[in-house]
Design an enzyme around this catalytic site. Sequence first.
Site, PDB file in Angstrom:
ATOM      1  N   CYS A 152       5.817  -2.798   2.667  1.00 35.29           N
ATOM      2  CA  CYS A 152       5.357  -1.534   2.096  1.00 35.29           C
ATOM      3  C   CYS A 152       5.622  -0.498   3.163  1.00 35.29           C
ATOM      4  CB  CYS A 152       3.872  -1.556   1.734  1.00 35.29           C
ATOM      5  SG  CYS A 152       3.319   0.067   1.162  1.00 35.29           S
ATOM      6  N   CYS A 189       2.512   2.267   3.382  1.00 41.19           N
ATOM      7  CA  CYS A 189       1.186   1.916   3.891  1.00 41.19           C
ATOM      8  C   CYS A 189       1.099   0.400   3.983  1.00 41.19           C
ATOM      9  CB  CYS A 189       0.085   2.527   3.036  1.00 41.19           C
ATOM     10  SG  CYS A 189       0.364   2.403   1.261  1.00 41.19           S
ATOM     11  N   SER A 190       0.346  -0.232   3.116  1.00 38.92           N
ATOM     12  CA  SER A 190       0.211  -1.677   3.247  1.00 38.92           C
ATOM     13  C   SER A 190      -0.011  -2.340   1.896  1.00 38.92           C
ATOM     14  CB  SER A 190      -0.943  -2.000   4.193  1.00 38.92           C
ATOM     15  OG  SER A 190      -2.129  -1.414   3.700  1.00 38.92           O
ATOM     16  N   CYS A 191       0.633  -1.821   0.846  1.00 39.45           N
ATOM     17  CA  CYS A 191       0.482  -2.420  -0.476  1.00 39.45           C
ATOM     18  C   CYS A 191       0.925  -3.878  -0.411  1.00 39.45           C
ATOM     19  CB  CYS A 191       1.307  -1.646  -1.507  1.00 39.45           C
ATOM     20  SG  CYS A 191       0.764   0.064  -1.654  1.00 39.45           S
TER      21      CYS A 191
HETATM   22 FE    FE Z   1       1.162   0.585   0.599  1.00 34.88          FE
END
Ligand code: FE
Length: 201
Positions: free
Chosen positions: A105, A108-110
């Site tokens: 991602c 961000c951190s999906c």
């Molecule tokens: Fe994300």
Amino acid sequence: MSHDHDHDNELDPFAARVRALETILTRKGLIDPAAIDVIVDTYETRIGPRNGAKVVAKAWSDPAYADWLRRDATAAIESLSYTGRQGEHMQAVFNTEDTHNLVVCTLCSCYPWSVLGLPPVWYKAPPYRSRAVIDPRGVLEEFGLTLPTTKKIRVWDSTAELRYLVVPMRPDGTEGWSEERLADLVSRDAMIGTALARQPA
Ligand code: FE
């Protein structure tokens, strides 16, 4: 701002930011820290990469399920009772002889929480998020995975709406194995794409 003394209680900047946000939201009555703890505990201990490994093992064992997973991963995964948070759609990407899949991602951190649990720290780190796109082959080598130069690497950028699950290739020598035994060969990293499925001992 002058800041010339030492602290003995420093949090790293990310943890400090999280702490500050949690404090503000709690004071405003918008969150209940106890409820947050329950959610975190659920993802840490109850939901983990074992869920994803079972999905992969079933796809390896059952061609009809694999086909469903390819066409509608959200429904195929939900059928095993691994439901995501609302609005989360899944896509399964299958490794082949020609193509290896890698998930990141960049924003961000999906991450596919419902099948992999909590993301590893490196997944959320800026170096992985930027370099996985620019130099996926180099990143994989740092994970100890050297792919033949003839193999294409496809990088999938997750979003809040769409999360990816890599289905690694089934290792040779596992003919006739039960789904349970197969699932033990499927690591979290193999379902992100930074590893392959383990070889049978
Ligand atoms: Fe994300």
